[in-house]
Scaffold this active site. Structure first.
Site, mmCIF file in Angstrom:
data_model
loop_
_atom_site.group_PDB
_atom_site.id
_atom_site.type_symbol
_atom_site.label_atom_id
_atom_site.label_comp_id
_atom_site.label_asym_id
_atom_site.label_seq_id
_atom_site.Cartn_x
_atom_site.Cartn_y
_atom_site.Cartn_z
ATOM 1 N N GLY A 1 4.012 -1.522 -16.297
ATOM 2 C CA GLY A 1 4.985 -1.991 -17.302
ATOM 3 C C GLY A 1 5.969 -3.010 -16.752
ATOM 4 O O GLY A 1 5.969 -3.351 -15.555
ATOM 5 N N HIS B 1 21.084 2.041 -15.190
ATOM 6 C CA HIS B 1 21.199 1.181 -14.008
ATOM 7 C C HIS B 1 22.579 0.524 -13.881
ATOM 8 O O HIS B 1 22.950 0.098 -12.800
ATOM 9 C CB HIS B 1 20.070 0.151 -13.953
ATOM 10 C CG HIS B 1 20.242 -1.027 -14.849
ATOM 11 N ND1 HIS B 1 19.889 -1.020 -16.170
ATOM 12 C CD2 HIS B 1 20.748 -2.268 -14.605
ATOM 13 C CE1 HIS B 1 20.164 -2.204 -16.695
ATOM 14 N NE2 HIS B 1 20.675 -2.981 -15.778
ATOM 15 N N GLU C 1 25.176 -11.528 -23.341
ATOM 16 C CA GLU C 1 23.978 -11.959 -22.598
ATOM 17 C C GLU C 1 23.463 -13.248 -23.218
ATOM 18 O O GLU C 1 23.536 -13.416 -24.433
ATOM 19 C CB GLU C 1 22.871 -10.903 -22.688
ATOM 20 C CG GLU C 1 23.215 -9.585 -22.052
ATOM 21 C CD GLU C 1 22.039 -8.612 -22.104
ATOM 22 O OE1 GLU C 1 21.305 -8.528 -21.114
ATOM 23 O OE2 GLU C 1 21.838 -7.964 -23.152
ATOM 24 N N ASP D 1 20.466 0.087 -27.493
ATOM 25 C CA ASP D 1 19.973 -0.485 -26.236
ATOM 26 C C ASP D 1 21.097 -0.642 -25.209
ATOM 27 O O ASP D 1 20.888 -0.421 -24.019
ATOM 28 C CB ASP D 1 19.338 -1.859 -26.537
ATOM 29 C CG ASP D 1 18.699 -2.501 -25.309
ATOM 30 O OD1 ASP D 1 18.082 -1.769 -24.513
ATOM 31 O OD2 ASP D 1 18.809 -3.736 -25.154
ATOM 32 N N HIS E 1 24.789 1.690 -21.625
ATOM 33 C CA HIS E 1 25.522 1.019 -20.548
ATOM 34 C C HIS E 1 27.028 0.893 -20.824
ATOM 35 O O HIS E 1 27.858 1.197 -19.964
ATOM 36 C CB HIS E 1 24.961 -0.383 -20.310
ATOM 37 C CG HIS E 1 23.488 -0.420 -20.047
ATOM 38 N ND1 HIS E 1 22.857 0.507 -19.256
ATOM 39 C CD2 HIS E 1 22.512 -1.274 -20.460
ATOM 40 C CE1 HIS E 1 21.569 0.220 -19.187
ATOM 41 N NE2 HIS E 1 21.324 -0.850 -19.920
ATOM 42 N N LYS F 1 22.804 -10.489 -27.681
ATOM 43 C CA LYS F 1 21.804 -11.404 -27.114
ATOM 44 C C LYS F 1 22.096 -12.814 -27.624
ATOM 45 O O LYS F 1 22.754 -12.996 -28.647
ATOM 46 C CB LYS F 1 20.398 -10.986 -27.561
ATOM 47 C CG LYS F 1 20.029 -9.553 -27.235
ATOM 48 C CD LYS F 1 19.734 -9.353 -25.759
ATOM 49 C CE LYS F 1 19.211 -7.967 -25.467
ATOM 50 N NZ LYS F 1 19.748 -7.374 -24.257
HETATM 51 C C1 BG6 Z 1 18.586 -3.120 -20.251
HETATM 52 C C2 BG6 Z 1 18.440 -3.502 -21.698
HETATM 53 O O1 BG6 Z 1 18.769 -1.740 -20.127
HETATM 54 O O2 BG6 Z 1 19.694 -3.796 -19.695
HETATM 55 C C3 BG6 Z 1 18.291 -5.003 -21.830
HETATM 56 O O3 BG6 Z 1 17.307 -2.869 -22.259
HETATM 57 C C4 BG6 Z 1 19.438 -5.704 -21.131
HETATM 58 O O4 BG6 Z 1 18.231 -5.376 -23.208
HETATM 59 C C5 BG6 Z 1 19.593 -5.194 -19.700
HETATM 60 O O5 BG6 Z 1 19.184 -7.101 -21.123
HETATM 61 C C6 BG6 Z 1 20.823 -5.769 -19.041
HETATM 62 O O6 BG6 Z 1 20.838 -5.424 -17.692
HETATM 63 P P1 BG6 Z 1 21.503 -6.365 -16.608
HETATM 64 O O7 BG6 Z 1 21.607 -5.543 -15.383
HETATM 65 O O8 BG6 Z 1 20.594 -7.529 -16.474
HETATM 66 O O9 BG6 Z 1 22.829 -6.765 -17.183
#
Ligand code: BG6
Length: 472
Positions: free
Chosen positions: A15, A177, A215, A234, A239, A325
């Site tokens: 994936g 993350h 983003e 999402d 986050h 986005k």
């Molecule tokens: C992911 C989302 O968990 O985090 C994405 O599914 C998003 O949509 C991404 O773009 C952002 O992560 P980072 O670390 O690039 O800011």
């Protein structure tokens, strides 16, 4: 360095996440000398994906070449790739996978960990977890599971009970993350190691808080996934709320997983249920033309919301959250606006205060990030005139190194050493879904915004008024 050997079983090995983050992450840890003395990696996917070990090793090499942040060192890669194998496995029969796990563990030292990493589409979570339980693979293994943890309270509960049927909570690592980003951990240092900040980290001194994560990327071929998810699920419920947790929780007793989760959960419990009155959804122009998107889709690609936390610390302080986005810039910014003192004495003394701007603490969560304090000062000259000034701290200049570990690497390493501080527990996640329930059942219609903008004008004006977004 982890003291016990480890076997990684990577579900969803073919994936996107595995290719972009997990495979490069494991290799970087290996290059950095942070993998255990010995380890093995088994990649697995459903049987319909035809793959063999050798082809998988080539796939791993390609992933590193395309997405690694370090050059591949061919000599070390050849040792690394010998530790990798591939086994196709369908949830109806995990026996071959189980045999492969036994064989791989036999090559490792006694007490080696088995780490089951689920980087798979959400509908596959429960079937795979149940199959891990039924086959016995779950026994004494650690489970790492990616977001989204459900899509509402009921599905989050279902997922958590499926997990608890086969795993003890202590063996589960729910990964977000963002919590692996240096800057999020730095919130702990900033708040709890500094007498300048923690005493004023409350409604007496703070006027408003912003968590702003625009983003630039569009949904880029992820139309089908995004149609089921949307920006709120999402990004926000995951986050942004986790960052909010670190930013706003009461001081935890200790900085371990149990205490941090306890502190975050009690903060989440104090969150006022979110309704559409405090939320603006947006959809960027052009979203509807993306493959996999319904022609009349009402899915949001942008969210701006105002969150209230009804506890002693934060009563009356609005928390503004924004993400989307196809926006003007890609940043991760936290801004705390401080209450201004009464400037009247400047006024009544006939002194200029017209350039007065808010006192702000701005944390740029980029890796490596920076911290800025904006304040008022006297402008040099014969009169007592105010001017705005800024203090800047930049991690790269100060420590002369960029970040050592990328977020995923840091978190994978934490799993190997058994440190759960940066992983989420079931109760906190369920509490967030509970607070989000009114919004999910009655969402606002998304307003249009131009690609490359900061979102619909309503989010820039009405919602944030009387303040302004730090980025605008
Ligand atoms: C992911 C989302 O968990 O985090 C994405 O599914 C998003 O949509 C991404 O773009 C952002 O992560 P980072 O670390 O690039 O800011």
């Amino acid at each position: 360095v982890p003291t016990t050997d480890a076997l990684f079983v990577l579900f969803g090995a073919m994936g996107d996440l595995a290719k972009r983050k997990l495979i490069p992450g494991l290799y970087h840890l290996y290059l950095a000398g942070l993998m255990p003395k010995d380890f093995r990696i088994i990649g697995t996917s459903p049987t319909e994906i035809k793959m063999e070990t050798q082809l998988f090793q080539t796939h791993v090499h390609e992933s590193l070449a395309n997405f690694g942040r370090k050059e591949i060192e061919e000599e070390s890669f050849s040792i690394f790739s010998k530790k990798i194998s591939y086994i196709p496995a369908d949830t109806t029969d995990f026996s071959k996978l189980q045999e492969a796990i036994h064989a791989n563990k036999a090559a490792l030292s006694e007490g080696a960990k088995t780490i089951l990493y689920l980087a798979i589409p959400p509908p596959a979570f429960i079937p795979v977890i149940d199959a891990l339980g039924a086959s016995g693979i779950a026994k004494e293994a650690q489970l790492v599971i990616e977001k989204p943890f459900g899509s509402d309270l009921a599905t989050a509960k279902e997922l958590n009970s499926a997990i608890h049927r086969s795993f003890d909570e202590e063996s589960v690592y729910r990964i977000d993350h963002f919590l692996g980003k240096e800057a999020v951990q730095n919130i702990l240092a900033l708040r709890f190691a500094n007498g300048i900040f923690e005493p004023s980290w409350n409604h007496d001194s703070i006027d408003y808080v912003q968590i702003d994560i625009p983003e630039t990327l569009t949904i880029e071929g992820r139309g089908a996934f995004y149609e089921k998810t949307g920006a709120f699920r999402d990004m926000v419920v995951t986050h942004l709320f986790q960052v909010l947790g670190f930013l706003a929780m009461d001081p935890p007793e200790r900085l371990d997983g149990i205490s941090l989760n306890k502190a975050k959960t009690s903060l989440f419990k104090a969150m006022r249920p979110i309704t559409k009155d405090d939320v603006i959804y947006g959809q960027y122009a052009g979203y509807l033309d993306q493959p996999g998107v319904a022609p009349n889709s009402c899915v949001e690609t942008f969210v701006a919301c105002r969150i209230w936390i009804d506890n002693d610390r934060w009563a009356g302080v609005p928390f503004y959250l924004r993400t989307g986005k196809a926006m003007a810039t890609g940043r991760w910014l936290l801004t705390l606006g401080f209450k201004v003192p009464d400037l009247n004495r400047f006024h009544t003394s006939g002194l200029s205060n017209e350039h007065s701007s808010p006192n702000e603490l701005v944390i740029d969560m980029a890796d490596p990030g920076s911290i800025e304090i904006n304040f008022m000062t006297k402008k040099p000259g014969p009169s007592l005139t105010l001017a705005s000034a800024s203090l800047n701290f930049n991690f790269l200049d100060n420590f002369n190194v960029a970040y050592e570990l990328e977020a995923y690497e840091r978190l994978i390493h934490d799993v190997m050493i058994g440190d759960r501080a940066l992983f989420n527990e079931a109760e906190g996640i369920e509490t967030l879904w509970e607070a989000s329930a009114p919004l999910i059942s009655d969402p606002p219609r998304p307003l249009a915004y131009e690609q490359g903008s900061y979102g619909p004008p309503e989010a820039l004006e009405t919602l944030i008024s009387p303040y302004r977004w730090y980025l605008h």
